[in-house]
Design a protein around this motif. Structure first.
Motif, PDB file in Angstrom:
ATOM      1  N   LEU A   1       8.672  14.785  -7.770  1.00 22.84           N
ATOM      2  CA  LEU A   1       7.368  15.823  -7.267  1.00 22.84           C
ATOM      3  C   LEU A   1       6.410  15.756  -8.224  1.00 22.84           C
ATOM      4  O   LEU A   1       6.320  15.821  -9.467  1.00 22.84           O
ATOM      5  CB  LEU A   1       8.044  17.193  -8.035  1.00 22.84           C
ATOM      6  CG  LEU A   1       9.527  17.731  -7.246  1.00 22.84           C
ATOM      7  CD1 LEU A   1       9.937  18.967  -7.530  1.00 22.84           C
ATOM      8  CD2 LEU A   1       9.544  16.947  -5.726  1.00 22.84           C
TER       9      LEU A   1
ATOM     10  N   GLY B   1      14.653  25.650 -11.165  1.00 22.89           N
ATOM     11  CA  GLY B   1      16.029  25.505 -10.990  1.00 22.89           C
ATOM     12  C   GLY B   1      16.707  25.423 -12.459  1.00 22.89           C
ATOM     13  O   GLY B   1      16.197  24.797 -13.318  1.00 22.89           O
TER      14      GLY B   1
ATOM     15  N   LYS C   1      15.750  29.328  -9.307  1.00 24.52           N
ATOM     16  CA  LYS C   1      14.781  30.365  -9.844  1.00 24.52           C
ATOM     17  C   LYS C   1      15.388  31.705 -10.175  1.00 24.52           C
ATOM     18  O   LYS C   1      15.127  32.786  -9.617  1.00 24.52           O
ATOM     19  CB  LYS C   1      13.787  30.643  -8.692  1.00 24.52           C
ATOM     20  CG  LYS C   1      12.820  29.235  -8.502  1.00 24.52           C
ATOM     21  CD  LYS C   1      11.681  29.305  -7.652  1.00 24.52           C
ATOM     22  CE  LYS C   1      10.821  28.200  -7.480  1.00 24.52           C
ATOM     23  NZ  LYS C   1      11.380  27.317  -6.555  1.00 24.52           N
TER      24      LYS C   1
ATOM     25  N   ILE D   1      15.382  22.394 -14.494  1.00 25.43           N
ATOM     26  CA  ILE D   1      15.219  21.143 -13.707  1.00 25.43           C
ATOM     27  C   ILE D   1      13.695  20.955 -13.480  1.00 25.43           C
ATOM     28  O   ILE D   1      12.896  21.706 -13.138  1.00 25.43           O
ATOM     29  CB  ILE D   1      15.991  21.067 -12.314  1.00 25.43           C
ATOM     30  CG1 ILE D   1      17.309  21.468 -12.318  1.00 25.43           C
ATOM     31  CG2 ILE D   1      15.543  19.853 -11.756  1.00 25.43           C
ATOM     32  CD1 ILE D   1      17.994  21.759 -10.974  1.00 25.43           C
TER      33      ILE D   1
ATOM     34  N   GLY E   1      10.679  17.769 -12.025  1.00 27.26           N
ATOM     35  CA  GLY E   1      10.514  17.234 -10.747  1.00 27.26           C
ATOM     36  C   GLY E   1      10.832  15.830 -10.715  1.00 27.26           C
ATOM     37  O   GLY E   1      10.040  14.704 -10.030  1.00 27.26           O
TER      38      GLY E   1
ATOM     39  N   GLN F   1      17.294  25.202  -0.115  1.00 34.52           N
ATOM     40  CA  GLN F   1      16.913  24.623  -1.529  1.00 34.52           C
ATOM     41  C   GLN F   1      17.771  23.334  -1.841  1.00 34.52           C
ATOM     42  O   GLN F   1      18.943  23.353  -1.621  1.00 34.52           O
ATOM     43  CB  GLN F   1      17.456  25.821  -2.659  1.00 34.52           C
ATOM     44  CG  GLN F   1      16.578  27.107  -2.492  1.00 34.52           C
ATOM     45  CD  GLN F   1      15.062  27.037  -2.735  1.00 34.52           C
ATOM     46  OE1 GLN F   1      14.507  25.853  -3.381  1.00 34.52           O
ATOM     47  NE2 GLN F   1      14.143  27.897  -2.312  1.00 34.52           N
TER      48      GLN F   1
ATOM     49  N   THR G   1      18.424  22.618  -5.063  1.00 35.99           N
ATOM     50  CA  THR G   1      19.453  22.986  -5.784  1.00 35.99           C
ATOM     51  C   THR G   1      20.717  23.418  -5.308  1.00 35.99           C
ATOM     52  O   THR G   1      21.949  23.163  -5.968  1.00 35.99           O
ATOM     53  CB  THR G   1      18.859  24.337  -6.676  1.00 35.99           C
ATOM     54  OG1 THR G   1      17.348  23.826  -7.278  1.00 35.99           O
ATOM     55  CG2 THR G   1      19.503  24.656  -7.943  1.00 35.99           C
TER      56      THR G   1
HETATM   57  C1  G1P Z   1      11.161  22.681  -7.362  1.00 38.08           C
HETATM   58  C2  G1P Z   1      12.649  22.979  -7.317  1.00 38.08           C
HETATM   59  C3  G1P Z   1      13.137  23.706  -8.782  1.00 38.08           C
HETATM   60  C4  G1P Z   1      12.652  22.722  -9.860  1.00 38.08           C
HETATM   61  C5  G1P Z   1      10.972  22.484  -9.708  1.00 38.08           C
HETATM   62  C6  G1P Z   1      10.299  21.574 -10.658  1.00 38.08           C
HETATM   63  O1  G1P Z   1      10.721  24.171  -7.162  1.00 38.08           O
HETATM   64  O2  G1P Z   1      13.151  24.072  -6.187  1.00 38.08           O
HETATM   65  O3  G1P Z   1      14.666  23.739  -8.800  1.00 38.08           O
HETATM   66  O4  G1P Z   1      12.823  23.347 -10.943  1.00 38.08           O
HETATM   67  O5  G1P Z   1      10.800  22.053  -8.306  1.00 38.08           O
HETATM   68  O6  G1P Z   1       9.241  21.404 -10.616  1.00 38.08           O
HETATM   69  P1  G1P Z   1       8.954  24.401  -6.852  1.00 38.08           P
HETATM   70  O7  G1P Z   1       8.146  24.109  -8.104  1.00 38.08           O
HETATM   71  O8  G1P Z   1       8.577  23.384  -6.065  1.00 38.08           O
HETATM   72  O9  G1P Z   1       9.006  25.669  -6.491  1.00 38.08           O
END
Ligand code: G1P
Length: 295
Positions: free
Chosen positions: A128, A178, A198, A210, A212, A236, A238
């Motif tokens: 991410l 997560g 969350k 968690i 990315g 999700q 997760t």
């Molecule tokens: C996503 C995941 C989440 C993780 C996070 C990390 O959430 O759903 O579990 O902890 O990335 O950045 P988002 O930030 O896309 O809402």
């Protein structure tokens, strides 16, 4: 060998409006490099050369970034500016880039499932790009430090199951992440037994969030197909990972390094200052007067 890495990049980046009105948030630069390029460099360092993007409308600049720009190269050929493209040229030479579109935003799990055709039936990394990660300088026997994905790939070869990167967060921040809990195997490794997307602080199983970076085994796709919409009505990742975790199939890893949430203004500024210091050896952010335009 793990060769593939998936980048879900379809999100709108509403927290950075108006900057992201006509530009993908992944192209926002930290210093002189787009966020997504840092992520691809981290993947390549980990040996992942097949880069797959799950894109969406308005994200074409990402495709252009990871392609040759003949006009530009022609213009700057033979000038001192040419070397500014060395890094991206190397990525283009050493990696392949594939794209698929997520036509509706139904969550990270849905984005990963959309990337199935790019991945097939093999383990893969997920980055991410909003989460900018740097290994601790000097770790892994390299001056720059071993990147977080490279650390995780090593663990995959040890455990042969999904690996998620985690870090400790303040207890009142759990609703952004997560959150996992599990049996500690060492100071930095946990066999995950539960994970919640969350949670409110009072419902969080720990303060281990968690971030990315993931290494996933391909059974995640079937599990995602069977996953009902969860938090915020989204599919999700997760929730699908929890199904792997109940069979002991997820390791959480407190990585050696730093991570910046570049999806937030605060994290973005922090990352910018950190990189300026780390890569240019400057301790203070540049002022207009001091700024050397050649950098
Ligand atoms: C996503 C995941 C989440 C993780 C996070 C990390 O959430 O759903 O579990 O902890 O990335 O950045 P988002 O930030 O896309 O809402």
């Amino acid at each position: 060998m793990i060769k593939k890495c998936l980048f879900p990049v379809a999100g709108y980046g509403t927290r950075f409006l108006p900057a992201t009105k006509a530009m993908p948030k992944e192209i926002l630069p930290i210093l002189d490099k787009p966020l997504v390029q840092y992520g691809v460099e981290e993947a390549l360092e980990a040996g992942l050369t097949d880069i797959g993007f799950v894109t969406g409308r308005g994200k074409r600049a990402i495709e252009d970034h990871f392609d040759v720009s003949y006009e530009l190269e022609h213009q700057i050929r033979g000038t001192g500016k040419e070397k500014r493209l060395d890094g991206i040229r190397q990525l283009i030479e050493q990696c392949t880039f594939s794209y698929t579109r997520q036509s509706s935003m139904k969550g990270l799990g849905h984005a990963v499932l959309t990337g199935r055709n790019l991945i097939g039936d093999e383990p893969f990394g997920v980055v991410l790009a909003d989460d900018l990660c740097f290994g601790d300088a000097g770790s892994g026997g390299t001056a720059d430090g071993e990147g977080v994905l490279a650390q995780m790939i090593r663990l995959y070869h040890q455990f042969r199951c999904s690996i998620v990167a985690i870090e400790e967060i303040p207890a009142d921040q759990t609703h952004h992440y997560g959150v996992i809990a599990g049996e500690a195997l060492s100071d930095s490794l946990f066999r995950v037994s539960t994970m919640v997307e969350k949670p409110a602080p009072e419902a969080a199983p720990s303060n281990l969030a968690i971030i990315g970076r993931y290494v996933l085994t391909p059974d995640i796709f079937t599990l995602l197909e069977q996953t009902e919409p969860g938090k915020n009505g989204e599919i999700q990742l997760t929730d699908a990972l929890l199904k792997q975790a109940v069979d002991g199939g997820v390791i959480a890893y407190k990585f050696a390094g730093r991570r910046f949430d570049c999806g937030s203004l605060h994290g973005f500024v922090e990352a910018t200052n950190y990189c300026y210091q780390r890569f240019y050896g400057e301790t203070d952010p540049p002022t207009v007067a001091r700024f050397d335009r050649s950098r």
